[in-house]
Write a protein that holds these residues in place. Structure first.
Motif, PDB file in Angstrom:
ATOM      1  N   SER A 151       1.009  -1.338  -0.428  1.00  0.00           N
ATOM      2  CA  SER A 151       0.273   0.136   0.452  1.00  0.00           C
ATOM      3  C   SER A 151       0.991   1.554   0.004  1.00  0.00           C
ATOM      4  O   SER A 151       2.204   1.121   0.647  1.00  0.00           O
ATOM      5  CB  SER A 151      -1.205   0.454   1.111  1.00  0.00           C
ATOM      6  N   THR A 152       0.095   1.877  -0.688  1.00  0.00           N
ATOM      7  CA  THR A 152       1.298   3.077  -0.721  1.00  0.00           C
ATOM      8  C   THR A 152       0.464   4.367  -0.226  1.00  0.00           C
ATOM      9  O   THR A 152       1.120   5.864  -0.526  1.00  0.00           O
ATOM     10  CB  THR A 152       1.657   4.145  -2.035  1.00  0.00           C
ATOM     11  N   ILE A 153      -0.591   4.477   0.335  1.00  0.00           N
ATOM     12  CA  ILE A 153      -2.013   5.163   1.359  1.00  0.00           C
ATOM     13  C   ILE A 153      -1.114   5.790   2.224  1.00  0.00           C
ATOM     14  O   ILE A 153      -0.828   5.079   3.318  1.00  0.00           O
ATOM     15  CB  ILE A 153      -3.312   4.510   1.514  1.00  0.00           C
ATOM     16  N   GLN A 155       3.924   7.681  -9.533  1.00  0.00           N
ATOM     17  CA  GLN A 155       2.717   6.844  -8.958  1.00  0.00           C
ATOM     18  C   GLN A 155       2.741   5.612 -10.273  1.00  0.00           C
ATOM     19  O   GLN A 155       2.389   4.364  -9.427  1.00  0.00           O
ATOM     20  CB  GLN A 155       1.268   6.924  -8.750  1.00  0.00           C
TER      21      GLN A 155
END
Length: 604
Positions: free
Chosen positions: A203-205, A212
């Motif tokens: 996850s890149t949250i 991206q």
């Protein structure tokens, strides 16, 4: 009595004098205190190798009471790159001006929360290249973290502080990010394990984006079991997966970019898997040629005026597409904010940010098409059991504060890092000891989504790799022997005949036998170099030309062939010098003149 003391004695009753004296003494005390604090700060930085932006402790979430099993990461400590959000902390993005212009984060990044939930404690934020826009690890605001393996050299970036914190044993593991090599390069330079997962797997949250389409959240560790455990937690992998055979593929053309002898890389990997079950005999391939045939959209990005051979133009085109994609998405993400904040940036980063913000891209659809085709090409090559083996980096780390042009260093690094970045495949960086006192590594890449397969492979092969690396580091090369001169000349003629009909491998064998009989003949080395060039073995060609020149400093062909080899390895400055040296010996040499002009244009 000295003059100052006499003045004080004569004016002892004057209150103004004592005020002046008092101010002077106070100033001396303040300066001394400032110096003492600076020394203390520097001492603290040395103690922590300059790895941290901020030190703190975030304890793990409450753990389940016995008899429940301990959490997978219980008792471990980790650090995070200054790109991850932490609730109530400002995410600085590696830049003090950016930090001052932003408010504390309202939430903690998902990746950090997952680690805390699984028993690990976070102990600080680490230094990074500003905006994650570099691969050297230098930072004008916080200083460059000290590479524990080579203190006089850069640690690599952009996740420099995280790599240093692990290499210096300040933490058990650390989080970083990798866009175009930001995790793999510092892992190699600092001599530790690094893992870039499949694009989108972690996850890149809560992570500030650079680009991206290329960004991934990765991690460093010294211990393969910790690398493995962190991967299971971050990627939420299944504990058990059906075991399948492993098919290793050596990208021979990519190893041409590395200055490390193959006996310390390829041979080490080959020997390491010999006694392990489930590994097929390794295969060899020219990856550049494979990509040229399977990623047709790259043709529009190749430079027709270069003299590069055997897929090198394709690899260089792939890396240029990667950089263009990064610039486009960075501009989309941050142009407005960068223009409003006007942050102070280091020279390298400033140039890259300016290039990103000022560049207009009219062929964005093609850039994304290259990425799609590259993913399909690697999936087709690796399927569900293939592992591509390649060097992580092309060059040793630069010395600190190097002022000379770094363009070649970057170009050669990006050729290697573009394979995983543009395909989205997962890549593991594995240290293999040292060469000339510099840490060396090899990388394994497998198919997108094959993260558990790759992590299991690293755990399985790691100890055998280290054992073989230790053996290779203690090997002594066999000395050359001289023999019958007539026999060596006959072998040379056989090599020439094979060369003329395109049997280059056979030619190499004949020239090699001739060299065994007479190791001081420059022509034998120079002729073998010509055959190596045809085979795309540029490093071997360069080495042979250097040996030829050590025996005959006026061998024009050796300069020309070494220049061609170096140009194919993207070492333009050295190549240009070779062509200039050839022109000194033969001013009318057309091939040298054309090549030198071409390289001047490339470097400009």
């Amino acid at each position: 009595m000295s003059k100052p003391l006499k003045v004080i004695k004569d004016n002892a009753s004057n209150p103004k004098l004592w005020i002046v004296v008092g101010i002077g003494v106070a100033a001396v005390v303040i300066v001394a205190e400032r110096r003492r604090r600076k020394r203390r700060v520097k001492a603290e930085e040395r103690k922590d190798f300059g790895a941290f932006v901020d030190r703190f402790e975030l304890l793990p979430f409450p753990q389940p009471p016995p008899p429940a099993a301990r959490q997978l990461l219980s008792g471990l400590t980790f650090a995070i790159k200054d790109i991850f959000d932490l609730q109530d902390y400002v995410t600085g993005f590696g830049n003090r001006d950016w930090e001052r212009a932003h408010e504390p984060a309202g939430k903690t990044a998902v990746a950090v929360t997952v680690l805390l939930k699984n028993g690990a404690a976070c102990v600080g934020k680490t230094v990074m290249d500003e905006f994650a826009f570099g691969i050297t690890g230098e930072n004008m605001h916080y200083g460059t973290p000290i590479n524990p393996q080579m203190p006089s050299c850069i640690p690599g970036g952009s996740s420099s502080g995280s790599a240093v914190a692990v290499a210096a044993e300040l933490v058990d593991f650390a989080l970083g990010t990798d866009t175009i090599g930001g995790l793999r390069i510092p892992a190699s330079f600092c001599g530790i394990l690094g893992f870039r997962p499949s694009h989108g797997a972690a996850s890149t949250i809560g992570v500030l984006p650079n680009s991206q389409s290329l960004d991934t959240v990765g991690w460093f560790a010294r211990d393969p079991s910790i690398l493995h455990r962190v991967g299971h937690v971050l990627l939420q992998l299944k504990p058990v997966e059906p075991r399948r055979a492993r098919r290793l593929i050596f990208a021979d053309d990519l190893f041409q970019f590395s200055k490390v002898p193959t006996q310390k890389t390829l041979s080490v990997v080959s020997k390491a898997i010999e006694n392990l079950s489930g590994y097929q005999p390794p295969k060899h391939m020219n990856l550049g040629q494979y990509i040229a045939s399977n990623v047709p959209s790259l043709k529009g990005f190749q430079e027709p005026f270069t003299n590069l051979k055997n897929g090198t133009t394709t690899l260089k085109a792939l890396s240029s597409v990667m950089i263009s994609l990064q610039r486009y998405e960075f501009k989309t993400n941050h142009e407005e904010r960068v223009k409003s904040v006007k942050p102070k940036l280091g020279p390298d980063v400033s140039d890259r940010v300016l290039a990103a913000i000022s560049t207009s891209h009219e062929n964005m659809k093609t850039l994304y098409k290259v990425r799609t085709e590259m993913r399909a090409a690697l999936q087709n090559l690796l399927k569900e059991d293939g592992i591509l083996v390649l060097p992580t980096v092309a060059d040793p780390p630069l010395k600190l504060n190097t002022k000379k042009s770094r363009s070649e260093f970057h170009d050669r690094a990006f050729v290697l890092s573009s394979i995983a970045s543009m395909s989205g495949c997962c890549q593991a960086t594995i240290p293999l000891g040292k060469h000339n006192d510099c840490p060396i590594s090899v990388s394994f890449i497998t198919f997108h989504g094959g993260d558990k397969f790759l992590l299991d492979t690293v755990l399985d092969v790691h100890s055998s790799l280290q054992e073989q690396a230790n053996i290779a580091s203690n090997l002594v090369p066999l000395p050359d022997t001289n023999g019958n001169m007539d026999a060596s000349e006959l072998l040379k003629e056989k090599g020439n005949a094979a060369f003329k009909v395109g049997q280059w491998n056979k030619a190499v064998n004949y020239y090699t036998e001739a060299i065994k009989l007479n190791a001081t003949n420059a022509t034998y080395y120079c002729n073998r170099a010509a055959a190596y060039l045809e085979l795309g073995c540029f490093q071997q060609a360069e080495d042979d030309c250097s040996k030829a020149l050590s025996h005959d400093k006026k061998n024009v062909k050796a300069y020309l062939r070494r220049g061609t080899a170096r140009e194919s390895l993207l070492r333009y400055k050295e190549a240009a010098k070779d062509f200039r040296d050839a022109l000194v010996l033969e001013p009318q040499n057309k091939a040298a003149s054309v090549a030198e002009k071409r390289l001047r244009k490339l470097m400009a």
